[in-house]
Design a protein around this motif. Structure first.
Motif, PDB file in Angstrom:
ATOM      1  N   ILE A   4       0.798  -1.278  -0.033  1.00  0.00           N
ATOM      2  CA  ILE A   4      -0.030   0.090   0.125  1.00  0.00           C
ATOM      3  C   ILE A   4       0.837   1.402  -0.049  1.00  0.00           C
ATOM      4  CG2 ILE A   4      -1.659   1.398   1.219  1.00  0.00           C
ATOM      5  CD1 ILE A   4      -2.762  -1.408  -0.096  1.00  0.00           C
ATOM      6  N   GLY A   5       2.020   1.154   0.801  1.00  0.00           N
ATOM      7  CA  GLY A   5       2.867   2.390   0.835  1.00  0.00           C
ATOM      8  C   GLY A   5       3.489   2.545  -0.599  1.00  0.00           C
ATOM      9  N   ASN A   6       3.832   1.509  -1.353  1.00  0.00           N
ATOM     10  CA  ASN A   6       4.581   1.672  -2.661  1.00  0.00           C
ATOM     11  C   ASN A   6       3.441   2.200  -3.443  1.00  0.00           C
ATOM     12  OD1 ASN A   6       6.798   1.026  -1.800  1.00  0.00           O
ATOM     13  ND2 ASN A   6       6.801  -1.110  -2.413  1.00  0.00           N
ATOM     14  N   ILE A   7       2.133   1.732  -3.369  1.00  0.00           N
ATOM     15  CA  ILE A   7       1.337   2.409  -4.401  1.00  0.00           C
ATOM     16  C   ILE A   7       1.119   3.869  -4.290  1.00  0.00           C
ATOM     17  CG2 ILE A   7      -1.185   2.189  -4.682  1.00  0.00           C
ATOM     18  CD1 ILE A   7      -1.054  -0.753  -4.282  1.00  0.00           C
ATOM     19  N   ILE A   8       0.892   4.122  -2.851  1.00  0.00           N
ATOM     20  CA  ILE A   8       0.872   5.621  -2.540  1.00  0.00           C
ATOM     21  C   ILE A   8       2.063   6.525  -3.318  1.00  0.00           C
ATOM     22  CG2 ILE A   8       0.584   7.392  -0.718  1.00  0.00           C
ATOM     23  CD1 ILE A   8      -0.926   5.151   0.610  1.00  0.00           C
ATOM     24  N   VAL A   9       3.272   5.911  -2.788  1.00  0.00           N
ATOM     25  CA  VAL A   9       4.405   6.496  -3.488  1.00  0.00           C
ATOM     26  C   VAL A   9       4.418   6.477  -4.952  1.00  0.00           C
ATOM     27  CG1 VAL A   9       6.972   6.542  -3.307  1.00  0.00           C
ATOM     28  CG2 VAL A   9       5.745   6.246  -1.159  1.00  0.00           C
ATOM     29  N   GLY A  10       4.047   5.301  -5.576  1.00  0.00           N
ATOM     30  CA  GLY A  10       3.991   5.615  -7.001  1.00  0.00           C
ATOM     31  C   GLY A  10       3.106   6.613  -7.347  1.00  0.00           C
ATOM     32  N   PHE A  11       2.006   6.610  -6.978  1.00  0.00           N
ATOM     33  CA  PHE A  11       1.003   7.751  -7.410  1.00  0.00           C
ATOM     34  C   PHE A  11       1.768   9.118  -7.306  1.00  0.00           C
ATOM     35  CE2 PHE A  11      -2.813   4.912  -6.743  1.00  0.00           C
ATOM     36  CZ  PHE A  11      -2.911   4.631  -8.410  1.00  0.00           C
ATOM     37  N   ILE A  12       2.114   9.499  -6.015  1.00  0.00           N
ATOM     38  CA  ILE A  12       3.034  10.772  -5.930  1.00  0.00           C
ATOM     39  C   ILE A  12       3.874  10.660  -6.883  1.00  0.00           C
ATOM     40  CG2 ILE A  12       4.201  11.936  -4.155  1.00  0.00           C
ATOM     41  CD1 ILE A  12       2.755  10.593  -1.916  1.00  0.00           C
ATOM     42  N   GLY A  13       4.867   9.853  -6.894  1.00  0.00           N
ATOM     43  CA  GLY A  13       5.952   9.900  -8.167  1.00  0.00           C
ATOM     44  C   GLY A  13       5.620  10.140  -9.612  1.00  0.00           C
ATOM     45  N   SER A  14       4.248   9.382  -9.737  1.00  0.00           N
ATOM     46  CA  SER A  14       3.886   9.912 -11.256  1.00  0.00           C
ATOM     47  C   SER A  14       3.121  11.174 -11.388  1.00  0.00           C
ATOM     48  CB  SER A  14       2.845   8.850 -11.494  1.00  0.00           C
ATOM     49  OG  SER A  14       1.573   8.836 -10.583  1.00  0.00           O
ATOM     50  N   TRP A  15       2.854  11.917 -10.394  1.00  0.00           N
ATOM     51  CA  TRP A  15       2.524  13.278 -10.392  1.00  0.00           C
ATOM     52  C   TRP A  15       3.549  14.025 -10.255  1.00  0.00           C
ATOM     53  CZ3 TRP A  15       3.224  16.767  -6.472  1.00  0.00           C
ATOM     54  CH2 TRP A  15       2.728  18.347  -7.136  1.00  0.00           C
ATOM     55  N   LEU A  16       4.504  13.715  -9.699  1.00  0.00           N
ATOM     56  CA  LEU A  16       5.544  14.482  -9.514  1.00  0.00           C
ATOM     57  C   LEU A  16       6.563  14.511 -10.858  1.00  0.00           C
ATOM     58  CD1 LEU A  16       7.283  16.220  -7.547  1.00  0.00           C
ATOM     59  CD2 LEU A  16       8.908  14.199  -6.958  1.00  0.00           C
ATOM     60  N   GLY A  17       6.641  13.146 -11.351  1.00  0.00           N
ATOM     61  CA  GLY A  17       7.504  13.130 -12.790  1.00  0.00           C
ATOM     62  C   GLY A  17       6.660  13.877 -13.905  1.00  0.00           C
ATOM     63  N   SER A  18       5.345  13.771 -13.819  1.00  0.00           N
ATOM     64  CA  SER A  18       4.520  14.641 -14.832  1.00  0.00           C
ATOM     65  C   SER A  18       4.787  15.862 -14.725  1.00  0.00           C
ATOM     66  CB  SER A  18       3.104  14.241 -14.882  1.00  0.00           C
ATOM     67  OG  SER A  18       2.962  12.917 -15.154  1.00  0.00           O
TER      68      SER A  18
END
Length: 56
Positions: A4-18
């Protein structure tokens, strides 16, 4: 963190990368795939390093 932590960090990372790299490549769900993938992988890697050092 677990999965769950990795999923949340992945969403934040995708927003940040975009946000950082712009919108090049195919767009799905409002996110450009290539910058979102780069951001998510980078942030999950950094998060894993930090959490790994905390445990041991």
């Amino acid at each position: 963190g677990g999965i769950i932590g990795n999923i949340i960090v992945g969403f934040i990372g995708s927003w940040l990368g975009s946000s950082l790299f712009g919108s090049f490549g195919p767009v799905i769900g409002g996110f450009a795939i290539i910058p979102a993938l780069i951001g998510a992988v980078a942030l999950i890697f950094i998060f894993s390093l930090i959490m790994g050092r905390r445990k041991g």
